[in-house]
Structure formats: structure tokens, C-alpha cells
Design a protein around this motif. Structure first.
Motif, PDB file in Angstrom:
ATOM      1  N   ASP A  47      19.591  -7.431   2.701  1.00  0.00           N
ATOM      2  CA  ASP A  47      19.469  -6.345   1.724  1.00  0.00           C
ATOM      3  C   ASP A  47      19.349  -6.884   0.304  1.00  0.00           C
ATOM      4  O   ASP A  47      18.538  -6.404  -0.500  1.00  0.00           O
ATOM      5  N   LEU A  48      20.156  -7.874  -0.010  1.00  0.00           N
ATOM      6  CA  LEU A  48      20.189  -8.414  -1.370  1.00  0.00           C
ATOM      7  C   LEU A  48      18.930  -9.200  -1.713  1.00  0.00           C
ATOM      8  O   LEU A  48      18.515  -9.248  -2.875  1.00  0.00           O
ATOM      9  N   LEU A  49      18.320  -9.825  -0.710  1.00  0.00           N
ATOM     10  CA  LEU A  49      17.203 -10.729  -0.987  1.00  0.00           C
ATOM     11  C   LEU A  49      15.827 -10.090  -0.849  1.00  0.00           C
ATOM     12  O   LEU A  49      14.832 -10.692  -1.244  1.00  0.00           O
ATOM     13  N   THR A  50      15.750  -8.903  -0.272  1.00  0.00           N
ATOM     14  CA  THR A  50      14.443  -8.260  -0.147  1.00  0.00           C
ATOM     15  C   THR A  50      14.113  -7.512  -1.431  1.00  0.00           C
ATOM     16  O   THR A  50      14.974  -6.922  -2.073  1.00  0.00           O
ATOM     17  N   THR A  51      12.836  -7.518  -1.809  1.00  0.00           N
ATOM     18  CA  THR A  51      12.390  -6.904  -3.056  1.00  0.00           C
ATOM     19  C   THR A  51      12.188  -5.407  -2.854  1.00  0.00           C
ATOM     20  O   THR A  51      11.609  -4.982  -1.868  1.00  0.00           O
ATOM     21  N   ASN A  52      12.642  -4.589  -3.807  1.00  0.00           N
ATOM     22  CA  ASN A  52      12.637  -3.143  -3.619  1.00  0.00           C
ATOM     23  C   ASN A  52      12.098  -2.369  -4.814  1.00  0.00           C
ATOM     24  O   ASN A  52      12.550  -1.286  -5.109  1.00  0.00           O
ATOM     25  N   GLU A  53      11.146  -2.935  -5.534  1.00  0.00           N
ATOM     26  CA  GLU A  53      10.614  -2.271  -6.719  1.00  0.00           C
ATOM     27  C   GLU A  53       9.667  -1.140  -6.312  1.00  0.00           C
ATOM     28  O   GLU A  53       8.730  -1.334  -5.549  1.00  0.00           O
ATOM     29  N   THR A  54       9.946   0.068  -6.778  1.00  0.00           N
ATOM     30  CA  THR A  54       9.113   1.214  -6.429  1.00  0.00           C
ATOM     31  C   THR A  54       9.340   2.323  -7.447  1.00  0.00           C
ATOM     32  O   THR A  54      10.240   2.242  -8.273  1.00  0.00           O
ATOM     33  N   TYR A  55       8.497   3.350  -7.398  1.00  0.00           N
ATOM     34  CA  TYR A  55       8.703   4.530  -8.243  1.00  0.00           C
ATOM     35  C   TYR A  55       7.877   5.689  -7.680  1.00  0.00           C
ATOM     36  O   TYR A  55       7.036   5.501  -6.792  1.00  0.00           O
ATOM     37  N   PHE A  56       8.127   6.879  -8.183  1.00  0.00           N
ATOM     38  CA  PHE A  56       7.442   8.072  -7.689  1.00  0.00           C
ATOM     39  C   PHE A  56       5.948   8.010  -8.005  1.00  0.00           C
ATOM     40  O   PHE A  56       5.545   7.622  -9.099  1.00  0.00           O
ATOM     41  N   PHE A  57       5.132   8.412  -7.028  1.00  0.00           N
ATOM     42  CA  PHE A  57       3.683   8.488  -7.159  1.00  0.00           C
ATOM     43  C   PHE A  57       3.070   7.174  -7.648  1.00  0.00           C
ATOM     44  O   PHE A  57       2.132   7.174  -8.442  1.00  0.00           O
ATOM     45  N   ARG A  58       3.607   6.079  -7.158  1.00  0.00           N
ATOM     46  CA  ARG A  58       3.040   4.766  -7.464  1.00  0.00           C
ATOM     47  C   ARG A  58       1.636   4.675  -6.861  1.00  0.00           C
ATOM     48  O   ARG A  58       1.403   5.139  -5.755  1.00  0.00           O
ATOM     49  N   GLU A  59       0.703   4.104  -7.599  1.00  0.00           N
ATOM     50  CA  GLU A  59      -0.701   4.023  -7.195  1.00  0.00           C
ATOM     51  C   GLU A  59      -1.209   5.422  -6.826  1.00  0.00           C
ATOM     52  O   GLU A  59      -1.441   5.742  -5.666  1.00  0.00           O
ATOM     53  N   PRO A  60      -1.389   6.273  -7.836  1.00  0.00           N
ATOM     54  CA  PRO A  60      -1.648   7.694  -7.604  1.00  0.00           C
ATOM     55  C   PRO A  60      -2.945   8.003  -6.863  1.00  0.00           C
ATOM     56  O   PRO A  60      -3.073   9.104  -6.302  1.00  0.00           O
ATOM     57  N   LYS A  61      -3.899   7.079  -6.807  1.00  0.00           N
ATOM     58  CA  LYS A  61      -5.153   7.369  -6.098  1.00  0.00           C
ATOM     59  C   LYS A  61      -4.908   7.654  -4.626  1.00  0.00           C
ATOM     60  O   LYS A  61      -5.643   8.429  -4.007  1.00  0.00           O
ATOM     61  N   HIS A  62      -3.878   7.031  -4.053  1.00  0.00           N
ATOM     62  CA  HIS A  62      -3.563   7.310  -2.653  1.00  0.00           C
ATOM     63  C   HIS A  62      -3.069   8.749  -2.478  1.00  0.00           C
ATOM     64  O   HIS A  62      -3.374   9.405  -1.472  1.00  0.00           O
ATOM     65  N   PHE A  63      -2.341   9.241  -3.443  1.00  0.00           N
ATOM     66  CA  PHE A  63      -1.846  10.614  -3.363  1.00  0.00           C
ATOM     67  C   PHE A  63      -2.970  11.613  -3.635  1.00  0.00           C
ATOM     68  O   PHE A  63      -2.988  12.707  -3.069  1.00  0.00           O
ATOM     69  N   ASP A  64      -3.941  11.222  -4.489  1.00  0.00           N
ATOM     70  CA  ASP A  64      -5.133  12.049  -4.683  1.00  0.00           C
ATOM     71  C   ASP A  64      -5.913  12.139  -3.378  1.00  0.00           C
ATOM     72  O   ASP A  64      -6.388  13.219  -2.998  1.00  0.00           O
ATOM     73  N   TRP A  65      -6.053  10.987  -2.705  1.00  0.00           N
ATOM     74  CA  TRP A  65      -6.770  10.983  -1.418  1.00  0.00           C
ATOM     75  C   TRP A  65      -6.040  11.861  -0.408  1.00  0.00           C
ATOM     76  O   TRP A  65      -6.665  12.652   0.309  1.00  0.00           O
ATOM     77  N   LEU A  66      -4.711  11.723  -0.331  1.00  0.00           N
ATOM     78  CA  LEU A  66      -3.942  12.498   0.628  1.00  0.00           C
ATOM     79  C   LEU A  66      -4.086  13.997   0.349  1.00  0.00           C
ATOM     80  O   LEU A  66      -4.234  14.802   1.287  1.00  0.00           O
ATOM     81  N   THR A  67      -4.089  14.379  -0.908  1.00  0.00           N
ATOM     82  CA  THR A  67      -4.268  15.787  -1.277  1.00  0.00           C
ATOM     83  C   THR A  67      -5.613  16.302  -0.774  1.00  0.00           C
ATOM     84  O   THR A  67      -5.705  17.385  -0.180  1.00  0.00           O
TER      85      THR A  67
END
Length: 270
Positions: free
Chosen positions: A70-90
Motif C-alpha cells: 500500500d505504501l509503495l504503490t503510486t496513487n495519484e489521481t483526481y476527478f475527471f482526469r483526462e476528460p476526453k475519455h469521459f467525453d467519449w463515454l458520454t
């Protein structure tokens, strides 16, 4: 207590993380290992990184094994990251006809839940069908955060204002400076612990899988194994979305490129 991570100890942790998660940590990550584990060593009363490494491989340290991951894995994220994927999904959802078979989506490296809840908002807004959504991660610590749906206010800067107002509650009093995903939306997401570097549990088939900004840490062999595992979990005509900084050019897989960072499994969708 002053702690020093020797080259030999670094190689031990490097091999351990690769074996457990498929993540390749190059020598430039030595400082990351030091920073993320130093406090934990003190909490466990371990005088050195080597002692801690040996401890997590004993029966007594079995529970600490997952804590280290848990401590060593990278977990950087945020809402609607890379929004083109969410545009495609819409657009994809708007083009669907109503049907009896529920749509199934999987956020396959959901970290603290921002991606999964972003997907849930889009599905609630635009899906003409019933839907199911699963979020998974290798970090149990991140999954605990995801289930709470509770975030610092600074994490909402990429969240469309209308969705923020509709699906989030502003904290007051002791919770000032934070926001909470509404209970109704939280209850629509199932979070579970899955290691993509191992044989997958029986999770069923999905119409869309998001696995973004994870494979940049994988070597070609690990990437190929993971992509092929996920391809088997896609329904015919289903889609895999990867990060825009990632590529599948160096691996063999059964998927067809559809758009930047979007791949489709051959076959006819139901």
C-alpha cells in the motif's frame, strides 16, 4: 533514528514490488522508498530497512506485507482526469438504445475512488440502461478511502460545477474544507481488492474497462499479461481505455484501436 537504504536493500524492495504488482521501480525511486517507509519502520520499531523487509516475509509480519505494498504503490489521481475519455463515454452512452442487459463498467486501478465516482456521475446522467460499476485497486488503504467518498475540497477543481452541486455535499464545522460524495452515488459503486498482476477473480464480463496511467510502470511482459487478462473480461464489442501517455504498441493483444487510448474488442455488442 537515522535510516539509510543500502543498494542491496533497495534491490530487495525493487524485486518485491515487481513480483507482487508488476511495477518496475528504477534506481531513481530509491528516495521514494525511503520517504514512504521511514515512518512505518519507526512505528514498527524496526532499526533498518533490511530488518523491515525480512519482517514482512515472516508469519508474524504477514499483515504488514499488504501495508508495505500500500505504501509503495503510486496513487495519484483526481476527478475527471483526462476528460476526453469521459467525453467519449458520454457520446457512447447517448448512442445506446435502451436494453434489458445492464451496462457493466470497471475502474481497474481506482486508487482513492475519484475515477470510479466520475464514471458513476456520467452513467447516472446519460445511461439509458441500468448499470453496474466496480472499482478495484491493489492498495487496501486506497480502497478504504474510496469507500468513504470523502475528499479535501482542493480535489474538486476538475469536477464540473453542476455535477459537484448535484452529487457532492460540502462539509461544515469540523468537516469544513472537505466534500462528500452523496450516499446514493456511493452505494452504486462496488469496491474490491484485485491485483491485476495475478489471475483475476470471477468478476464477470464488462462493457467498458478503464485502466489508465498504470501500465507506464509495467514492463512489456507484465503489460501484455495484464491487457490480455482484461481483454478476456470484456464482452464482445466492449472497450478498454488506457492513459493517453500509454501505448499498447509493444504488446500482442486481441483489441482493435478505436480512438486515442481507446481499444475495442471484436464482436457485436448486445
Amino acid at each position: 533514528m537515522s535510516l539509510h537504504l543500502s543498494d542491496e536493500e533497495f534491490l530487495d524492495f525493487q524485486s518485491f514490488i515487481h513480483r507482487q504488482t508488476g511495477i518496475q521501480m528504477h534506481r531513481g525511486k530509491k528516495a521514494l522508498i525511503c520517504g514512504r517507509l521511514a515512518k512505518r519502520l519507526q512505528q514498527c520499531g524496526m532499526p533498518s530497512y533490511g530488518d523491515y523487509f525480512r519482517f514482512i516475509h515472516t508469519a508474524q509480519g504477514q499483515g504488514e506485507h499488504q501495508t508495505c505494498i500500500d505504501l509503495l504503490t503510486t496513487n495519484e489521481t483526481y476527478f475527471f482526469r483526462e476528460p476526453k475519455h469521459f467525453d467519449w463515454l458520454t457520446d457512447y452512452l447517448r448512442g445506446l438504445s435502451p436494453g434489458t442487459q445492464p451496462l457493466r463498467l470497471w475502474s481497474a486501478a481506482c486508487s482513492s475512488g475519484e475515477e470510479a465516482y466520475s464514471l458513476a456521475m456520467v452513467l447516472t446522467e446519460y445511461s439509458p440502461r441500468a448499470w453496474q460499476l466496480m472499482g478495484s485497486d491493489i492498495s487496501t488503504r486506497m480502497l478504504e478511502r474510496a469507500r468513504t467518498g470523502h475528499y479535501p475540497m482542493a480535489r474538486n477543481k476538475h469536477l464540473p460545477p453542476e455535477l459537484l452541486k448535484k452529487y457532492c455535499l460540502r462539509g461544515t464545522g469540523r468537516q469544513d474544507g472537505t466534500f462528500l460524495i452523496t450516499k446514493a452515488l456511493r452505494e452504486r459503486v462496488e469496491f474490491c481488492h484485485i491485483n491485476l498482476n495475478e489471475a483475476l477473480p470471477q468478476v464477470g464480463l464488462f462493457d467498458v474497462i478503464f485502466l489508465r496511467n498504470v501500465m507506464i510502470y509495467f514492463g512489456s511482459a507484465t503489460k501484455q499479461a495484464v491487457v490480455n487478462r482484461l481483454a478476456q473480461q470484456l464482452r464482445p464489442g466492449g472497450f478498454l481505455c488506457i492513459g493517453h501517455s500509454e501505448s499498447l504498441n509493444d504488446v500482442q493483444h486481441p483489441l482493435q484501436p478505436l480512438a486515442p487510448a481507446i481499444f475495442r474488442k471484436p464482436g457485436t455488442a448486445v
